[in-house]
Write a protein that holds these residues in place. Structure first.
Motif, PDB file in Angstrom:
ATOM      1  N   TRP A 144      46.376 -10.075  -3.184  1.00  0.00           N
ATOM      2  CA  TRP A 144      46.701 -11.583  -3.184  1.00  0.00           C
ATOM      3  C   TRP A 144      47.514 -12.227  -4.398  1.00  0.00           C
ATOM      4  N   THR A 145      47.756 -10.962  -5.164  1.00  0.00           N
ATOM      5  CA  THR A 145      48.527 -11.450  -6.504  1.00  0.00           C
ATOM      6  C   THR A 145      49.865 -11.143  -6.135  1.00  0.00           C
ATOM      7  N   GLN A 146      50.079 -10.681  -5.008  1.00  0.00           N
ATOM      8  CA  GLN A 146      51.650 -10.430  -4.461  1.00  0.00           C
ATOM      9  C   GLN A 146      52.584 -11.628  -4.305  1.00  0.00           C
ATOM     10  N   GLY A 147      51.843 -12.703  -4.053  1.00  0.00           N
ATOM     11  CA  GLY A 147      52.570 -14.027  -4.017  1.00  0.00           C
ATOM     12  C   GLY A 147      52.698 -14.387  -2.455  1.00  0.00           C
ATOM     13  N   PHE A 190      37.173 -20.253  -0.299  1.00  0.00           N
ATOM     14  CA  PHE A 190      35.995 -20.882  -0.249  1.00  0.00           C
ATOM     15  C   PHE A 190      35.974 -22.377   0.681  1.00  0.00           C
ATOM     16  N   TRP A 191      37.177 -22.957   0.522  1.00  0.00           N
ATOM     17  CA  TRP A 191      37.441 -24.136   1.323  1.00  0.00           C
ATOM     18  C   TRP A 191      37.804 -23.836   2.990  1.00  0.00           C
ATOM     19  N   ILE A 192      37.990 -22.859   3.131  1.00  0.00           N
ATOM     20  CA  ILE A 192      38.121 -22.436   4.419  1.00  0.00           C
ATOM     21  C   ILE A 192      36.672 -22.294   5.083  1.00  0.00           C
ATOM     22  N   THR A 220      39.242 -11.151   6.601  1.00  0.00           N
ATOM     23  CA  THR A 220      40.523 -11.036   6.162  1.00  0.00           C
ATOM     24  C   THR A 220      40.379 -11.582   4.711  1.00  0.00           C
ATOM     25  N   GLY A 221      39.967 -12.698   4.469  1.00  0.00           N
ATOM     26  CA  GLY A 221      40.072 -13.030   3.037  1.00  0.00           C
ATOM     27  C   GLY A 221      39.282 -12.139   1.881  1.00  0.00           C
ATOM     28  N   LEU A 222      38.055 -11.525   2.349  1.00  0.00           N
ATOM     29  CA  LEU A 222      37.289 -10.773   1.425  1.00  0.00           C
ATOM     30  C   LEU A 222      38.368  -9.402   1.226  1.00  0.00           C
ATOM     31  N   GLY A 242      47.864 -16.596   8.123  1.00  0.00           N
ATOM     32  CA  GLY A 242      47.402 -17.859   7.595  1.00  0.00           C
ATOM     33  C   GLY A 242      46.522 -17.825   6.544  1.00  0.00           C
ATOM     34  N   VAL A 243      45.453 -17.028   6.733  1.00  0.00           N
ATOM     35  CA  VAL A 243      44.561 -16.884   5.797  1.00  0.00           C
ATOM     36  C   VAL A 243      45.264 -16.344   4.418  1.00  0.00           C
ATOM     37  N   ALA A 244      46.106 -15.099   4.584  1.00  0.00           N
ATOM     38  CA  ALA A 244      46.887 -14.690   3.475  1.00  0.00           C
ATOM     39  C   ALA A 244      47.780 -15.783   2.791  1.00  0.00           C
TER      40      ALA A 244
END
Length: 476
Positions: A335-338, A103-105, A325-327, A89-91
């Motif tokens: 994260w740029t993989q799409g 940030f909004w999470i 996870t996010g960091l 979900g985070v990904a």
């Protein structure tokens, strides 16, 4: 036909999760409750964590009515919330909404701690005893008992209905499918065999009811969280020089959006907010009301004590596990993989920091445990929602159906189930959030009175019972 239904549900979900319905209601309720409760999530967090993990005074039968300890209620809620949302979900949120979504999470989690406190307080405050002598509570109870007239009854009915359906989406099909996929990728086990193993495992746990669920979750939930968090910390230590730039990107993109470029299609600030809030609530369930169902089963001498314990669940889920996870995803640059790579993005991030196959293995094993624990926790939520609608007789048939659906989820393609889960989450949150706003005055007043009486959360249970009697709360 399936594609048409999926598109229809997606369209409805985009409205529910859009800028004019659930997002402002979620954030607004969190802000309002934070103010009314005097920033309770910030000023009492240390005491709440101590009471949850180190205070044993309410883990015996002298604390009050209840089926499980306050610690077991916490781990049951953690079991239900720490699931695929913390990894996939985070990904998904970051791949679609950009790094600013994290940030909004965080915002959703911090504000959601006040919402989680309020709903857990009400869950315990208005709980009832069912036909078998067990405690039963949650929005399906406190909306009806706390809000007089047809408004409360309608809100309670809608919550129970949506929670029942959600238990087969967020709490079953999607999680079982994730476990089966993880077992196949990591250990080469076929989805059919995984489905059989989960069928047997879930069925065995559910035979024990909430007491069995509490014993299981209190044993393995801490272990699974520690395994994942320690692995993530090691990755971040190895990538430490990239953390400042990652944090700068997260905070800047939260308000500016991410420009299109490279392999990333780009996003706007609205996408960051929408996916951050949606995946935040998918992960920690603050405002959905589900954790109040587990809180209502806890042995506790006062609703405020259990509510503070329940509040720490959002902190652990979002501020600790989701942050890891996010960091890792942003710091490692994956994260740029799409969006199409969201399912493997966290594993790729861990692998970028850890040697060999360790990164992918840790994520895969964690995903298996996270998803399986969510199935266990949500089985109780769905059962309580259904029995509030049709009666206690539905308890055993529900457990049987829920166990069968676990097998179905393991062997099926469930794109539709993910869409349905997002929509069901939003729909069950709506009546609960309305109820939290209407009942916020009672929560704020009684919380102030209790914390003035017992600011350290260390009064003996007998003394607290005397206080409850003096306040004429008519509660046990």
């Amino acid at each position: 036909m399936v594609e048409t239904l999926n598109n229809t549900l997606s369209a409805i979900s985009s409205v529910v999760w859009g800028p004019f319905v659930l997002i402002p209601l979620l954030l607004g309720t969190g802000v309002y409750l934070t103010i009314r409760l005097g920033g309770i999530q910030f000023r009492t967090l240390g005491r709440a964590l101590r009471h949850a993990f180190f205070d044993t005074s309410e883990r015996d039968n002298e604390a009050g009515a209840g089926d499980i300890s306050n610690y077991q209620a916490l781990t049951t809620a953690l079991a239900a919330t720490v699931g695929t949302g913390n990894i996939v979900g985070v990904a998904t949120a970051i791949s679609v909404g950009g790094p600013g979504a994290l940030f909004w999470i965080w915002v959703t989690g911090l504000l959601g701690m006040a919402s989680k406190y309020a709903e857990a307080y009400l869950g315990v405050r208005f709980r009832v005893t069912d036909e078998k002598g067990n405690q039963m509570g949650g929005p399906q109870i406190y909306l009806k008992r706390g809000i007089p007239g047809p408004v409360g009854s309608v809100l309670a009915f809608l919550f129970a209905l949506f929670a029942f359906f959600a238990s087969f989406g967020i709490g079953n099909l999607t999680q079982a499918n994730s476990v089966a996929a993880g077992m196949e990728d990591t250990f080469g086990i076929s989805p059919v065999l995984s489905g059989v193993l989960m069928f047997v495992g879930v069925g065995a746990v559910l035979l024990g009811g909430i007491q069995g669920i509490g014993r299981i979750t209190s044993a393995f939930v801490p272990l699974m969280v520690v395994l994942y968090v320690v692995g993530g910390i090691v990755v971040l230590i190895l990538l430490a020089e990239d953390i400042p730039a990652a944090l700068a990107t997260i905070f800047s993109d939260a308000f500016t959006g991410t420009a299109a470029g490279g392999g990333f299609l780009g996003s706007t600030i609205m996408l960051a907010v929408r996916y951050g809030v949606a995946r935040g609530i998918f992960s920690n369930e603050s405002g959905m009301g589900s954790a109040a169902i587990a809180a209502a089963a806890a042995r506790t001498s006062h609703p405020a004590r259990q509510a503070l314990v329940s509040m720490t669940q959002t902190f652990i889920d979002t501020i600790i596990v989701v942050s890891i996870t996010g960091l890792v995803i942003v710091t490692s640059g994956v994260w740029t993989q799409g969006e199409e790579s969201a399912a493997t993005m966290t594993a790729d991030g861990f692998s970028a920091g850890l040697p060999g196959h360790w990164g992918g293995t840790i994520v895969s094993v964690s995903l298996i445990f996270f998803a399986f624990s969510t199935i266990i926790g949500w089985s109780y939520y769905g059962e309580r929602a259904l029995t509030s609608l049709v009666g206690q007789w539905a308890s055993v048939p529900y457990r049987m159906l829920f166990t069968v659906i676990v097998f179905v989820g393991a062997i099926s393609e469930i794109k539709l189930a993910w869409t349905f889960s997002d929509l069901a989450n939003g729909l069950m949150a709506l009546p609960n959030l309305i109820g939290l706003l209407l009942l916020s005055g009672l929560v704020a007043r009684e919380t102030r009175e209790y914390l003035r009486f017992d600011p350290g959360l260390n009064k003996p249970a007998a003394t607290v019972r005397e206080f409850v009697d003096r306040q004429e709360m008519q509660w046990r």
